[in-house]
Scaffold this active site. Structure first.
Site, PDB file in Angstrom:
ATOM      1  N   GLY A  10      57.294  38.852  70.194  1.00 34.91           N
ATOM      2  CA  GLY A  10      58.700  38.557  69.924  1.00 34.91           C
ATOM      3  C   GLY A  10      59.428  39.761  69.349  1.00 34.91           C
ATOM      4  O   GLY A  10      58.816  40.819  69.127  1.00 34.91           O
ATOM      5  N   ARG A  11      60.727  39.606  69.150  1.00 34.82           N
ATOM      6  CA  ARG A  11      61.548  40.712  68.685  1.00 34.82           C
ATOM      7  C   ARG A  11      62.395  40.275  67.494  1.00 34.82           C
ATOM      8  O   ARG A  11      62.638  39.081  67.311  1.00 34.82           O
ATOM      9  CB  ARG A  11      62.445  41.212  69.831  1.00 34.82           C
ATOM     10  CG  ARG A  11      61.634  41.719  71.019  1.00 34.82           C
ATOM     11  CD  ARG A  11      62.495  42.199  72.146  1.00 34.82           C
ATOM     12  NE  ARG A  11      63.344  43.324  71.795  1.00 34.82           N
ATOM     13  CZ  ARG A  11      62.941  44.598  71.793  1.00 34.82           C
ATOM     14  NH1 ARG A  11      61.711  44.907  72.137  1.00 34.82           N
ATOM     15  NH2 ARG A  11      63.780  45.553  71.466  1.00 34.82           N
ATOM     16  N   ALA A  67      69.288  39.834  78.440  1.00 34.50           N
ATOM     17  CA  ALA A  67      70.386  40.761  78.727  1.00 34.50           C
ATOM     18  C   ALA A  67      71.605  40.015  79.276  1.00 34.50           C
ATOM     19  O   ALA A  67      72.739  40.280  78.872  1.00 34.50           O
ATOM     20  CB  ALA A  67      69.916  41.806  79.733  1.00 34.50           C
ATOM     21  N   ASP A 127      71.173  40.101  71.300  1.00 31.80           N
ATOM     22  CA  ASP A 127      69.921  39.868  70.568  1.00 31.80           C
ATOM     23  C   ASP A 127      70.111  39.830  69.052  1.00 31.80           C
ATOM     24  O   ASP A 127      69.260  39.293  68.347  1.00 31.80           O
ATOM     25  CB  ASP A 127      68.911  40.999  70.864  1.00 31.80           C
ATOM     26  CG  ASP A 127      68.302  40.908  72.245  1.00 31.80           C
ATOM     27  OD1 ASP A 127      68.774  40.087  73.055  1.00 31.80           O
ATOM     28  OD2 ASP A 127      67.348  41.671  72.510  1.00 31.80           O
ATOM     29  N   HIS A 174      67.454  29.285 108.154  1.00 27.48           N
ATOM     30  CA  HIS A 174      66.054  29.187 108.555  1.00 27.48           C
ATOM     31  C   HIS A 174      65.648  30.441 109.327  1.00 27.48           C
ATOM     32  O   HIS A 174      66.397  30.855 110.219  1.00 27.48           O
ATOM     33  CB  HIS A 174      65.826  27.966 109.443  1.00 27.48           C
ATOM     34  CG  HIS A 174      64.420  27.885 109.953  1.00 27.48           C
ATOM     35  ND1 HIS A 174      63.378  27.470 109.155  1.00 27.48           N
ATOM     36  CD2 HIS A 174      63.882  28.214 111.155  1.00 27.48           C
ATOM     37  CE1 HIS A 174      62.260  27.518 109.856  1.00 27.48           C
ATOM     38  NE2 HIS A 174      62.523  27.979 111.071  1.00 27.48           N
ATOM     39  N   VAL A 233      56.990  36.695  77.636  1.00 23.99           N
ATOM     40  CA  VAL A 233      57.540  37.360  78.816  1.00 23.99           C
ATOM     41  C   VAL A 233      57.007  38.793  78.945  1.00 23.99           C
ATOM     42  O   VAL A 233      56.536  39.210  80.010  1.00 23.99           O
ATOM     43  CB  VAL A 233      59.086  37.357  78.726  1.00 23.99           C
ATOM     44  CG1 VAL A 233      59.679  37.795  80.029  1.00 23.99           C
ATOM     45  CG2 VAL A 233      59.587  35.978  78.366  1.00 23.99           C
TER      46      VAL A 233
HETATM   47  P1  NAI Z   1      58.202  36.007  73.541  1.00 21.30           P
HETATM   48  O1  NAI Z   1      58.925  35.274  72.490  1.00 21.30           O
HETATM   49  O2  NAI Z   1      58.542  35.813  74.976  1.00 21.30           O
HETATM   50  O3  NAI Z   1      56.629  35.714  73.417  1.00 21.30           O
HETATM   51  C1  NAI Z   1      55.896  35.978  72.252  1.00 21.30           C
HETATM   52  C2  NAI Z   1      54.567  35.238  72.338  1.00 21.30           C
HETATM   53  O4  NAI Z   1      53.732  35.718  71.300  1.00 21.30           O
HETATM   54  C3  NAI Z   1      54.709  33.736  72.140  1.00 21.30           C
HETATM   55  O5  NAI Z   1      53.998  33.062  73.147  1.00 21.30           O
HETATM   56  C4  NAI Z   1      54.089  33.505  70.761  1.00 21.30           C
HETATM   57  O6  NAI Z   1      53.472  32.245  70.632  1.00 21.30           O
HETATM   58  C5  NAI Z   1      53.063  34.626  70.686  1.00 21.30           C
HETATM   59  N1  NAI Z   1      52.692  35.035  69.336  1.00 21.30           N
HETATM   60  C6  NAI Z   1      53.509  35.192  68.274  1.00 21.30           C
HETATM   61  N2  NAI Z   1      52.784  35.628  67.203  1.00 21.30           N
HETATM   62  C7  NAI Z   1      51.501  35.757  67.624  1.00 21.30           C
HETATM   63  C8  NAI Z   1      50.292  36.176  66.999  1.00 21.30           C
HETATM   64  N3  NAI Z   1      50.265  36.566  65.722  1.00 21.30           N
HETATM   65  N4  NAI Z   1      49.151  36.184  67.730  1.00 21.30           N
HETATM   66  C9  NAI Z   1      49.158  35.799  69.030  1.00 21.30           C
HETATM   67  N5  NAI Z   1      50.277  35.386  69.668  1.00 21.30           N
HETATM   68  C10 NAI Z   1      51.438  35.370  68.977  1.00 21.30           C
HETATM   69  O7  NAI Z   1      58.330  37.542  73.094  1.00 21.30           O
HETATM   70  P2  NAI Z   1      58.099  38.893  73.889  1.00 21.30           P
HETATM   71  O8  NAI Z   1      57.242  38.696  75.079  1.00 21.30           O
HETATM   72  O9  NAI Z   1      57.689  39.882  72.838  1.00 21.30           O
HETATM   73  O10 NAI Z   1      59.547  39.241  74.414  1.00 21.30           O
HETATM   74  C11 NAI Z   1      60.591  39.483  73.460  1.00 21.30           C
HETATM   75  C12 NAI Z   1      61.923  39.063  74.011  1.00 21.30           C
HETATM   76  O11 NAI Z   1      62.293  39.877  75.107  1.00 21.30           O
HETATM   77  C13 NAI Z   1      61.930  37.623  74.460  1.00 21.30           C
HETATM   78  O12 NAI Z   1      63.007  36.960  73.871  1.00 21.30           O
HETATM   79  C14 NAI Z   1      62.110  37.709  75.943  1.00 21.30           C
HETATM   80  O13 NAI Z   1      62.913  36.665  76.429  1.00 21.30           O
HETATM   81  C15 NAI Z   1      62.774  39.066  76.161  1.00 21.30           C
HETATM   82  N6  NAI Z   1      62.333  39.590  77.439  1.00 21.30           N
HETATM   83  C16 NAI Z   1      62.845  39.041  78.582  1.00 21.30           C
HETATM   84  C17 NAI Z   1      62.408  39.456  79.809  1.00 21.30           C
HETATM   85  C18 NAI Z   1      62.926  38.783  81.028  1.00 21.30           C
HETATM   86  O14 NAI Z   1      63.946  38.119  80.955  1.00 21.30           O
HETATM   87  N7  NAI Z   1      62.251  38.889  82.165  1.00 21.30           N
HETATM   88  C19 NAI Z   1      61.405  40.526  79.966  1.00 21.30           C
HETATM   89  C20 NAI Z   1      60.890  40.963  78.703  1.00 21.30           C
HETATM   90  C21 NAI Z   1      61.365  40.512  77.512  1.00 21.30           C
END
Ligand code: NAI
Length: 476
Positions: free
Chosen positions: A282-283, A331, A323, A455, A194
């Site tokens: 990820g986090r 959120a 989280d 519409h 994301v």
């Molecule tokens: P994420 O879990 O969405 O994506 C992480 C991505 O990194 C995955 O596709 C994974 O396969 C990849 N990955 C992991 N290790 C890797 C590596 N060593 N090399 C290459 N790729 C790798 O985590 P993200 O984007 O950091 O977001 C963290 C959290 O924040 C998520 O749980 C997300 O849902 C939340 N968030 C939500 C938003 C929204 O609701 N619009 C906006 C931003 C964040």
């Protein structure tokens, strides 16, 4: 025990924590919330990751960068001529900071309105006895407070790539990604989740050449495959370079930027030199400084606080939400858990329906979904019917000049109950609410198909996709 006694103390003032505090106060409890986040002047900055370095500032920059892209690339289609288009990044970042501050101050106001006592500092457990828990608050001054109930809502921190710690100068987390002072010529993102897609979109629109390196062989694995494919097509067209199935090797940060060694899906060694790198892989749950050991708080192997379905920890009257516990790091999931916990403390039956939590990715096109994907239903062996409707056939989308994407319904083959709704396209972050409500009320696709939709509106695509489940679209 301290003589500053509360019925409920909430640790953390993000969406999980501040909402829990307000709901508990509404229910008649004497409530305190402790949060340590500091603004640029050292004052409080309530709202946690979401408000300070997440949802809110990223949406501000997504909006600004979208305006810029429209002015440069799409206004001409509407017969609008733009000359001398330019960027003032400092002003753009300043506007984003103002939006953040409005939200920070809004929460302080809500605390006053609801009579929630606020402590600015870091809370840690000191001791427990029959009457409850004593907490130390380390802020400008050290204080001690006590409570019968404690709600932990301490959130999460960005996960760093091993061997490439965040310096927020060259190697950026979500925090640094929102503060880049000049448009980088070349930008890399590791992780196409994301954050990767949202931040990649912002800086691509502003002029960066963006490469996203993703470890998994499939794009957006959690998203319905058909929708993910459609989104990927749109991102490819925009020039966002997404490399799947990569293995990231050594990452070196120097004066000139960042050099990344990586292997592509074919196993070929590659090197990428960029001005900035955003790591979004990820986090991790945040329990730093909580001193849970003092009271025996149980964590799992990921460092998350162990909770049951009702957000109860292993300690009596200690709860945890958002989280820092299991489940999606969203959120709105944290908020729902916060409300439910406050209501449970009051002896009510707080409830969170994990099956109807919506997901939204605020790229362009936006991606939004609720419920099960087609691949999940197939894996389960569930008999289902599917219906899709493209925005290309929606009058409002044509008038907007944005016809990318579709709406997709999945319904039970026998009962017609909606099992999942998946969208990619304009403003689907708003359209998804109708699907959430429908699923919460266990609606059938026919229910949506029979409802009068305004519409011309994008929501007609939702109605038409529901009609498509029964193979009777009217406009396609
Ligand atoms: P994420 O879990 O969405 O994506 C992480 C991505 O990194 C995955 O596709 C994974 O396969 C990849 N990955 C992991 N290790 C890797 C590596 N060593 N090399 C290459 N790729 C790798 O985590 P993200 O984007 O950091 O977001 C963290 C959290 O924040 C998520 O749980 C997300 O849902 C939340 N968030 C939500 C938003 C929204 O609701 N619009 C906006 C931003 C964040």
């Amino acid at each position: 025990m301290s003589d500053k006694k509360f019925d409920v103390v909430v640790i953390g003032g993000g969406p999980g924590g501040y909402i829990a505090a307000i709901r508990a106060a509404q229910l008649g409890f004497n409530v305190a919330c402790v949060d340590e986040w500091k603004n640029g002047k050292g004052g409080p900055a309530l709202g946690g990751t979401c408000t300070n370095v997440g949802c809110i500032p990223s949406k501000a920059l997504l909006q600004s960068s979208e305006h810029y892209e429209h002015a440069g690339k799409h206004f001409a289609d509407h017969g609008i001529k733009v000359e001398g288009l330019g960027l003032d990044i400092a002003k753009m970042l300043g506007r984003k900071d103002t939006v953040v501050k409005q939200n920070n101050d809004g929460i302080l106001y809500l605390f006053k309105k609801n009579k929630v006592s606020f402590f600015h500092g870091r809370a840690s457990f000191s001791k427990t006895d029959d009457t409850g828990y004593e907490l130390k608050v380390a802020g400008a001054a050290e204080e001690s407070i006590s409570a019968r109930h404690v709600i932990i809502a301490t959130g999460s921190n960005a996960r760093a790539l091993p061997g490439a710690a965040f310096d927020e100068e060259n190697i950026l987390s979500n925090d640094g990604a929102l503060r880049i002072g000049n448009v980088p010529k070349k930008l890399a993102l590791i992780g196409s989740g994301v954050i990767g897609l949202e931040m990649g979109s912002v800086w691509r629109r502003l002029g960066s050449e963006v490469t996203v390196l993703e470890a998994l062989p499939t794009f957006l694995g959690a998203v319905d495959e058909q929708i993910a494919k459609e989104a990927k097509k749109a991102f490819d067209k925009q020039g966002l370079k997404i490399e799947l199935g990569v293995k990231v090797g050594e990452v070196k940060s120097g004066k000139k930027g960042v050099s990344i060694a990586w292997t592509n899906a074919k196993g070929e060694d590659q090197k990428l030199d960029v001005d900035k790198l955003i790591v979004s892989i990820g986090r991790v749950p945040n329990t730093i400084g909580l001193n849970g050991e003092a009271v025996g708080l149980k964590l799992d192997e990921r460092g998350a606080i162990v909770v049951d379905d009702e957000c109860k920890t292993n300690l009596p009257n200690v709860w945890a939400v958002g989280d820092v516990v299991r489940g999606p790091m969203l959120a709105h999931k944290a908020e729902e858990e916060g409300v439910a916990v406050a209501e449970r403390i009051a002896g009510q039956h707080g409830h969170v329906n994990f099956n109807t939590i919506p997901w939204v990715i605020y790229t362009s096109p936006e991606i939004a979904w609720v419920g099960q994907t087609e691949q999940q239903l197939k894996a389960e062996g569930r008999a289902y019917k599917a219906g899709t409707f493209p925005f290309l056939a929606n009058g409002r989308a044509r008038a907007l000049g944005d016809t990318t994407g579709m709406v997709k319904f999945l319904a039970d083959a026998a009962t017609d109950e909606i099992l999942g709704v998946h969208m990619v396209g304009p403003q689907v972050s708003e359209l998804i609410s109708e699907a959430v409500v429908a699923m919460e009320f266990k609606a059938s696709s026919e229910d949506i198909a029979r409802i009068c939709h305004a519409h011309p509106s994008l929501s007609e695509a939702t109605k038409e996709a529901a009609l498509a489940v029964d193979k009777r679209t009217l406009n396609f």
